[in-house]
Scaffold this active site. Sequence first.
Site, PDB file in Angstrom:
ATOM      1  N   GLN A  67       0.837  -1.206   0.000  1.00 57.82           N
ATOM      2  CA  GLN A  67       0.000   0.000   0.000  1.00 57.82           C
ATOM      3  C   GLN A  67       0.868   1.251   0.000  1.00 57.82           C
ATOM      4  OE1 GLN A  67      -3.402  -0.032   2.844  1.00 57.82           O
ATOM      5  NE2 GLN A  67      -2.753  -2.140   3.193  1.00 57.82           N
TER       6      GLN A  67
HETATM    7  N1  LIG Z   1      -7.238 -13.546 -10.888  1.00 56.07           N
HETATM    8  C1  LIG Z   1      -6.156 -13.565 -10.130  1.00 56.07           C
HETATM    9  N2  LIG Z   1      -6.182 -13.063  -8.888  1.00 56.07           N
HETATM   10  C2  LIG Z   1      -5.059 -13.114  -8.150  1.00 56.07           C
HETATM   11  C3  LIG Z   1      -3.849 -13.677  -8.634  1.00 56.07           C
HETATM   12  N3  LIG Z   1      -2.907 -13.553  -7.667  1.00 56.07           N
HETATM   13  C4  LIG Z   1      -3.502 -12.952  -6.630  1.00 56.07           C
HETATM   14  N4  LIG Z   1      -4.796 -12.688  -6.906  1.00 56.07           N
HETATM   15  C5  LIG Z   1      -5.784 -12.042  -6.027  1.00 56.07           C
HETATM   16  O1  LIG Z   1      -5.423 -10.682  -5.854  1.00 56.07           O
HETATM   17  C6  LIG Z   1      -5.809 -10.228  -4.557  1.00 56.07           C
HETATM   18  C7  LIG Z   1      -4.620  -9.621  -3.833  1.00 56.07           C
HETATM   19  O2  LIG Z   1      -3.647 -10.626  -3.571  1.00 56.07           O
HETATM   20  P1  LIG Z   1      -2.565 -10.476  -2.409  1.00 56.07           P
HETATM   21  O3  LIG Z   1      -1.640 -11.635  -2.548  1.00 56.07           O
HETATM   22  O4  LIG Z   1      -3.207 -10.267  -1.097  1.00 56.07           O
HETATM   23  O5  LIG Z   1      -1.865  -9.112  -2.861  1.00 56.07           O
HETATM   24  P2  LIG Z   1      -0.602  -8.390  -2.197  1.00 56.07           P
HETATM   25  O6  LIG Z   1       0.314  -8.015  -3.325  1.00 56.07           O
HETATM   26  O7  LIG Z   1      -0.010  -9.237  -1.121  1.00 56.07           O
HETATM   27  O8  LIG Z   1      -1.244  -7.054  -1.603  1.00 56.07           O
HETATM   28  P3  LIG Z   1      -0.724  -6.146  -0.327  1.00 56.07           P
HETATM   29  O9  LIG Z   1      -0.477  -7.073   0.804  1.00 56.07           O
HETATM   30  O10 LIG Z   1      -1.823  -5.175  -0.059  1.00 56.07           O
HETATM   31  O11 LIG Z   1       0.508  -5.438  -0.794  1.00 56.07           O
HETATM   32  C8  LIG Z   1      -6.385 -11.457  -3.844  1.00 56.07           C
HETATM   33  O12 LIG Z   1      -7.792 -11.415  -3.960  1.00 56.07           O
HETATM   34  C9  LIG Z   1      -5.817 -12.622  -4.631  1.00 56.07           C
HETATM   35  O13 LIG Z   1      -6.620 -13.785  -4.585  1.00 56.07           O
HETATM   36  C10 LIG Z   1      -3.848 -14.208  -9.969  1.00 56.07           C
HETATM   37  O14 LIG Z   1      -2.846 -14.704 -10.505  1.00 56.07           O
HETATM   38  N5  LIG Z   1      -5.020 -14.117 -10.652  1.00 56.07           N
END
Ligand SMILES: Nc1nc2c(ncn2[C@@H]2O[C@H](COP(=O)(O)OP(=O)(O)OP(=O)(O)O)[C@@H](O)[C@H]2O)c(=O)[nH]1
Length: 179
Positions: free
Chosen positions: A70
């Site tokens: 974030q």
């Molecule tokens: N369709 C799709 N959704 C995905 C994929 N990878 C992650 N997501 C979705 O994207 C959203 C965010 O994923 P996170 O892994 O929490 O993202 P993050 O990068 O850790 O985010 P922060 O912790 O806020 O920095 C979740 O709803 C996941 O299920 C993908 O390859 N395809």
Amino acid sequence: MGVIFAKLWSLFGSQEHKVIIVGLDNAGKTTILYQFLMNEVVHTSPTIGSNVEEIVVKNTHFLMWDIGGQESLRSSWNTYYSNTEFIILVVDSIDRERLSITKEELYRMLAHEDLRKAAVLIFANKQDMKGCMTAAEISTYLTLSSIKDHPWHIQSCCALTGEGLCQGLEWMTSRIGVR
Ligand SMILES: Nc1nc2c(ncn2[C@@H]2O[C@H](COP(=O)(O)OP(=O)(O)OP(=O)(O)O)[C@@H](O)[C@H]2O)c(=O)[nH]1
Ligand SMILES: [Mg+2]
């Protein structure tokens, strides 16, 4: 004999390689970390701070720090940089509007003294989404071919199915020993 064994062990066995997983919020960093660890999709919520896990690939130990993406958290990414050998930059391939912010963050990191020896793996994630950017498009937009002072590699992937993740890890293990 013992000394030789100890040296080999320290080179290939027990040594831990520090990895930071960065990228904008919602890119899929935490999902990727737990796919690496457990081969399954976990339910995530936005990461505040970081998660850390040890991932072992063919006897190579990676200590992976998944850092919250974030906006308010990005200014503290640099507190994780020291001794980093690999940066995994996760890009949400459907998020065209914010690719320019990812680019700014990438070049800010590459200019940081503590990351001067780090290799960069870029995951073009969410390849399952209709209309997403390809790895080639992302590579062009991020002008990756202009990066001469860090080894880099871009890999398309889908964290939900795990597709492409192993290839990314294989590139990382192939870099070990090169430097
Ligand atoms: N369709 C799709 N959704 C995905 C994929 N990878 C992650 N997501 C979705 O994207 C959203 C965010 O994923 P996170 O892994 O929490 O993202 P993050 O990068 O850790 O985010 P922060 O912790 O806020 O920095 C979740 O709803 C996941 O299920 C993908 O390859 N395809
Ligand atoms: Mg997260």
